[in-house]
Design a protein around this motif. Sequence first.
Motif, PDB file in Angstrom:
ATOM      1  N   THR A 575      19.700  -8.059   5.358  1.00  0.00           N
ATOM      2  CA  THR A 575      20.801  -7.288   5.914  1.00  0.00           C
ATOM      3  C   THR A 575      22.122  -7.874   5.434  1.00  0.00           C
ATOM      4  O   THR A 575      22.333  -9.091   5.518  1.00  0.00           O
ATOM      5  CB  THR A 575      20.773  -7.312   7.455  1.00  0.00           C
ATOM      6  N   LYS A 580      21.031  -2.448   4.122  1.00  0.00           N
ATOM      7  CA  LYS A 580      19.798  -2.996   4.688  1.00  0.00           C
ATOM      8  C   LYS A 580      18.675  -2.758   3.687  1.00  0.00           C
ATOM      9  O   LYS A 580      18.560  -1.661   3.126  1.00  0.00           O
ATOM     10  CB  LYS A 580      19.466  -2.341   6.026  1.00  0.00           C
ATOM     11  N   TYR A 600      16.701   8.456   8.300  1.00  0.00           N
ATOM     12  CA  TYR A 600      17.573   7.282   8.369  1.00  0.00           C
ATOM     13  C   TYR A 600      18.991   7.699   8.749  1.00  0.00           C
ATOM     14  O   TYR A 600      19.356   8.880   8.700  1.00  0.00           O
ATOM     15  CB  TYR A 600      17.583   6.547   7.027  1.00  0.00           C
ATOM     16  N   GLU A 660      26.667   2.870  15.175  1.00  0.00           N
ATOM     17  CA  GLU A 660      26.648   1.739  16.102  1.00  0.00           C
ATOM     18  C   GLU A 660      27.791   0.808  15.713  1.00  0.00           C
ATOM     19  O   GLU A 660      27.813   0.298  14.595  1.00  0.00           O
ATOM     20  CB  GLU A 660      25.307   0.999  16.031  1.00  0.00           C
ATOM     21  N   CYS A 665      23.684   2.531   9.664  1.00  0.00           N
ATOM     22  CA  CYS A 665      22.829   1.915   8.644  1.00  0.00           C
ATOM     23  C   CYS A 665      21.520   1.509   9.305  1.00  0.00           C
ATOM     24  O   CYS A 665      21.346   0.370   9.739  1.00  0.00           O
ATOM     25  CB  CYS A 665      23.512   0.704   8.015  1.00  0.00           C
ATOM     26  N   SER A 666      20.589   2.460   9.389  1.00  0.00           N
ATOM     27  CA  SER A 666      19.323   2.148  10.057  1.00  0.00           C
ATOM     28  C   SER A 666      18.221   3.086   9.587  1.00  0.00           C
ATOM     29  O   SER A 666      18.469   4.241   9.248  1.00  0.00           O
ATOM     30  CB  SER A 666      19.472   2.278  11.580  1.00  0.00           C
TER      31      SER A 666
END
Length: 681
Positions: A575, A580, A600, A660, A665-666
């Motif tokens: 990360t 990521k 994503y 967030e 980015c997840s």
Amino acid sequence: MPDSFDFTPKYLRKNEEPWFPVMGEIHYSRCAADSWKDELLKMKAGGVTVVSTYTIWIHHEEIEGAWDFTRCRDVRRFVETCRECGLYLILRIGPWCHGEVRNGGFPDWLLHKDFETRTNDERYFKEVKIWYSRIYDQIAGLLLKDNGPIIGVQIENEYGHCGGMTGEEGEKHMKRLLSMAKETGFDVPLYTATGWGGAVTAGMIPVMGGYVDAPWDPRTVELEPSGNYVITHERNDHAIGSDFGSGGGITFDVEKFPYLTAELGGGLQPTCKRRPVPDAYDIGAETLVKLASGVNLLGYYMYHGGTNPKGRLSMLQESKETGSLNDLPELSYDFFAPIGEHGRITPVYGELKLYALFAADFGKALCRMDSHIPADNPDEPENMEGIRYSWRYTEQNGLTSGYLFVNNYVRHHTMAEHTAHTFSLGSISFTLNLHNGDYVFLPFNMQIGDALLEKAFATPLCILHNEKPVYIFYRSAASGTSENEALYHFKDGKWPSDAEILTLTRKEAEHAYKISYKGKEYLVITYAALVEDDSRIYLYDGDDMAFTVYPPLPVPPIELKKQPVPEVTAKLVNTTETTKTYELTVGSWDGNDCYVSIYYNGNCVRLYENGRLAADNLFCGKNIPFQFSMKHFISHSFRLEIDALKITDDLYLEDRPLFEDGTACSLVKTVSEIEYKIRIL
């Protein structure tokens, strides 16, 4: 003898008869060669009769003198595959193409010469002559006159609109290119040139376009209502190519050429700055509007998405680095097309099939019908109150016959509703309830066997040409004012005695395919994808292989042995502030293909196989995954990188990701699906 092709001021002709083709763009160099036949057959099953494709100079001669016609660049094999599939072909030979390609398709080395490209400099023409000659050498013997599939050639692209010269000098340039192409050996019945935005056409057949949004627009706001939802005799779309030039007027005499399209947006290619997501109805309503306006060829760009090949010296996508206003993914050219980048059918495919099937059986008559646009039809895209409509009809032996077209749909806008509105043309009248989002065309005075259909509140789809023909119609949302209103009104109440009528729902029609089997025509309705290959019928799908056939046909039950869906695991391994990185593993699978979907939040995602970029994607919405096909991969292990998107980043998104602390980015979830290919007949 090969078929003959020519044109009148109103329509194209095939064997001296009016001809209404449906054309779909696919770029062979953006599609794996071993997939060409399957993908072309999917296009054909969707109703495409003519394939169009760019020959992209930088894909073939990235290094000066080092020509590459191998693998996905093997244009001869592609043309031969079109012939094998029974599809005609129009080659768009440039030399400049745009096509969201690096330098608009020009190799870097060409731009470093001591002359200006796209001018009347003889040194430039000398290089173009070599390019034309090398392409011709590859396709020699495959022109129509040689019983090949190539019926037409497009010269240049958007010349005089996106670069190049205008006026007399521009016409001179295009005439010179046409002369060079003919001298090289491109002897075909149809020569075309893009005609929008002030482009010059040099007497070639002008082809037009229209997109429901403009991903190339530098603005990051909701755009004005598209003019492509307005029924009009205006053929121009001033928004196309506005990143390369300014929109201008029409340079050709519209009275001398039929209204043909080559670039109706079958979807939209997202850019880093602007990422609109079209849905099937956006594209379907635009198609209906073009028919209502008098179009006699439906040509879609893109009909099949693709993947940019890897360059030997550089990346091959359009980018700001090479002078464009836009940055695009290095690889993905999915375009939200009817058939996606990896061969998956999208909802747009079924929507456009409604018009393609109609054109195949009713297009010959439609070609002869002029478009009559009443004075009260609104001509401003911003007008959401007026009723957009037209009539296309012919008059013969005192009988007026044709279609009423009505559009009450504008992408991202709410149209006024109209209750019990009556449309009248002489003694012909339709009273309809129009809701926001409705678009429909309805026939009047259509001869069906020995009976005259005076009007119908259902739309014709196709005809099964059997001993007793079957006319297939489907119901639309816009209908008569009463639930008890009859769908079909025959003269004197007399139904045909020598023909049948079958009525489908609109959803059934979207999933209908017309096939031939043992000398008879059938309609197959299925949520799977269907292709017809040498009289064998196949279905592609991951789950739902159910189908019905009309007329009924004894078909052995499908024996589908489903395989375990492979497990997809993603392990976060690194990360940073901007990225990521995950280790992605896909389990073993057995089937025609395996599709992996990555949901994503972020700006973009990249997939690496053995350290090499294998696929990429721009985030366009939380419910729009990054999807890739396992068919052409050797490995089961990958590196996945997600780049962050900040809430302050300036770009247009219709559906924002989840942020967030101001950053998205997840990885949300992974889904895998097996695709099967089953022969049913």
